[in-house]
Design a protein around this motif. Sequence first.
Motif, mmCIF file in Angstrom:
data_model
loop_
_atom_site.group_PDB
_atom_site.id
_atom_site.type_symbol
_atom_site.label_atom_id
_atom_site.label_comp_id
_atom_site.label_asym_id
_atom_site.label_seq_id
_atom_site.Cartn_x
_atom_site.Cartn_y
_atom_site.Cartn_z
ATOM 1 N N SER A 97 -6.817 6.399 3.380
ATOM 2 C CA SER A 97 -7.981 6.100 2.415
ATOM 3 C C SER A 97 -6.903 7.658 1.447
ATOM 4 N N VAL A 98 -6.696 8.472 2.514
ATOM 5 C CA VAL A 98 -5.697 9.874 1.889
ATOM 6 C C VAL A 98 -4.797 9.127 1.294
ATOM 7 N N MET A 99 -3.809 8.473 2.114
ATOM 8 C CA MET A 99 -2.537 7.599 1.441
ATOM 9 C C MET A 99 -3.156 7.503 -0.472
ATOM 10 N N CYS A 100 -4.036 6.405 0.314
ATOM 11 C CA CYS A 100 -3.936 5.492 -1.050
ATOM 12 C C CYS A 100 -4.310 6.655 -2.546
ATOM 13 N N GLY A 101 -5.514 7.788 -1.469
ATOM 14 C CA GLY A 101 -5.645 9.099 -2.587
ATOM 15 C C GLY A 101 -4.590 9.024 -3.260
ATOM 16 N N LEU A 102 -3.286 9.108 -2.607
ATOM 17 C CA LEU A 102 -2.936 10.172 -3.505
ATOM 18 C C LEU A 102 -1.405 9.410 -3.408
ATOM 19 N N ALA A 103 -1.640 7.972 -3.516
ATOM 20 C CA ALA A 103 -0.426 7.511 -4.074
ATOM 21 C C ALA A 103 0.058 7.649 -5.559
ATOM 22 N N VAL A 108 3.113 1.693 -4.237
ATOM 23 C CA VAL A 108 2.509 2.381 -3.058
ATOM 24 C C VAL A 108 1.707 2.233 -2.661
ATOM 25 N N LEU A 109 0.484 2.451 -3.729
ATOM 26 C CA LEU A 109 -0.789 1.660 -3.443
ATOM 27 C C LEU A 109 -1.439 0.401 -3.314
ATOM 28 N N VAL A 110 -0.681 -0.628 -2.947
ATOM 29 C CA VAL A 110 -1.178 -1.722 -2.265
ATOM 30 C C VAL A 110 -0.095 -1.656 -1.494
ATOM 31 N N VAL A 111 0.944 -0.753 -0.666
ATOM 32 C CA VAL A 111 1.322 -0.837 1.339
ATOM 33 C C VAL A 111 -0.140 -0.087 1.568
ATOM 34 N N SER A 112 -0.832 1.327 1.043
ATOM 35 C CA SER A 112 -1.644 1.805 1.153
ATOM 36 C C SER A 112 -3.052 1.457 1.573
ATOM 37 N N ARG A 113 -2.843 0.435 1.240
ATOM 38 C CA ARG A 113 -4.143 -0.923 0.896
ATOM 39 C C ARG A 113 -4.064 -1.488 2.355
ATOM 40 N N ALA A 114 -2.911 -2.275 1.721
ATOM 41 C CA ALA A 114 -2.843 -3.145 3.605
ATOM 42 C C ALA A 114 -2.861 -2.044 4.829
ATOM 43 N N LEU A 115 -2.116 -1.120 4.548
ATOM 44 C CA LEU A 115 -2.097 -0.117 6.069
ATOM 45 C C LEU A 115 -4.143 0.775 6.091
ATOM 46 N N VAL A 173 -10.651 9.392 -6.103
ATOM 47 C CA VAL A 173 -11.563 10.551 -5.780
ATOM 48 C C VAL A 173 -12.513 8.947 -4.779
ATOM 49 N N ILE A 174 -12.548 7.914 -4.741
ATOM 50 C CA ILE A 174 -12.912 6.408 -4.053
ATOM 51 C C ILE A 174 -12.513 6.872 -2.734
ATOM 52 N N PHE A 175 -11.159 6.652 -2.640
ATOM 53 C CA PHE A 175 -10.519 6.971 -1.283
ATOM 54 C C PHE A 175 -10.757 8.018 -0.349
#
Length: 486
Positions: A97-103, A108-115, A173-175
């Motif tokens: 979730s932190v990775m998504c927020g920092l994308a 990068v956001l799509v990859v973080s969401r997959a993880l 913030v949602i992440f």
Amino acid sequence: MHMTDAAALLPSTPLQRRVLVVAIVASFIAILDGFVVNLALPAIGRELGGGLVIQQWVVDGYLLTLGALILVAGSLSDHFGRARILEWGLAGFALTSVMCGLAWTGEVLVVSRALQGIAGALLVPSSLAMIISSFSGPAQSKAIGQWSGWTSAAAIVGPLIGGVAVDLLSWRVIFFINVIPAIAIWPMLAALRVSDAARDKSKSIDYLGAFLAMVGLGGPVFAFIEQGRTGWGSPQVWIPLLVGTAAMVLFLLHEARIDEPMLPLRLFGIRNFAWGNLATLAIYAGISLGFFVLGIYLQQVGGMGATVAGMALLPGTVILMLGASYFGGLAGKYGPRWFMTIGPLLCGAGFLMSLTVQEPLNYWTQVLPGQIVFGLGLATLVAPLTAAILGAVPSEEAGIGSAVNNAVARIAGLISIAFAGVIVGPVFTREGLYNALLVTAGLFLFGALASAVGIRNPLRDGATAAVSKPITASKNDDGGAGGQLT
């Protein structure tokens, strides 16, 4: 209702209360993140670019890994212990979730969401399996109703959270906020490790099946999303489509021949389990598609801010949370069949009522009435649906039964959103919204028909046993396989 009756429907021990809280919170945040980005998608698009394709992938990247791996997560839950798998999932979910927020880019956001979806897959089946093993009889039905109400509400309250975050702070913030509930329930979860004793670790885990499922789902989804940009004739579309289709066929063949599959195909020989999952596929496809397109339309065409659009979709959540436990109790008493039939019909009628949407948009007459009807329908069906499916499998397979049903729900959303571009076109318009609303209503109608035709209530003298005893396939007078209490 007498006080003694009311008390009997509540968790009766501290352990049961702890299990219910942990199960609800863990499942809530996993399901929430499948929907929380819906009203943040326009803001994500403005900051990171990529248009509708990136918007679809931000949602489907998460649903792809969640839907494909939730099955193997059910096996992991039964193998290593439910509380332990929940701990792994919760820690991974907070980190990703932190990775998504920092994308910093859409990719990068799509990859973080997959993880993040991989971690989320560890949360849901273990949560519901803990409820099944900790409660029995009418109390189990009530607990499932509470779990269903809160976790299903995540699908609808998610856009509101996303909208408020976008308007007042940032979509990021949602992440970041996922870390808060993860930390809050960690001590309670650690205390449940004692329930993991005597797990059978001799069973193998179907990693090849998980890989084939991922490719089998990912190939077609990639093709359906990318066709809007490159066309059906592009190798970038038809090659993943063919590879994915072949992988799905191999997956089914593989699952049919191995001794310990991640998807036990024999479970679909149980009538209520098979028909209930078919209904789930249609109903959750309708929910995902309907709220995906309606949430974006209210902003990009209707001119609403993200917070206002989230509040516009909130009435269904309130009705669901107030009514799900009540209808869960009724289903445990009278059987789930007609609740699962009437509920989807009301949901479909609610979305059809939104066909009155015109420009300029009038929320009070064009959106609100349909959302109220939808909320009534959803409250009617979610707990009976869960109870009918999980009551059909032996209690020792509650983990994999829960995983299959949740995988079907997530895959339904994955596929319906992948088709969104085909249904509404490359740009959101009122005509595209109308098309999506009609498809959504059709999906709910199919779910109602599947329930009416396929679901069988238990015998009246064992009505409350629908969620406490396994149902096995046998012959009914009509010649079909039906659910009979053992």
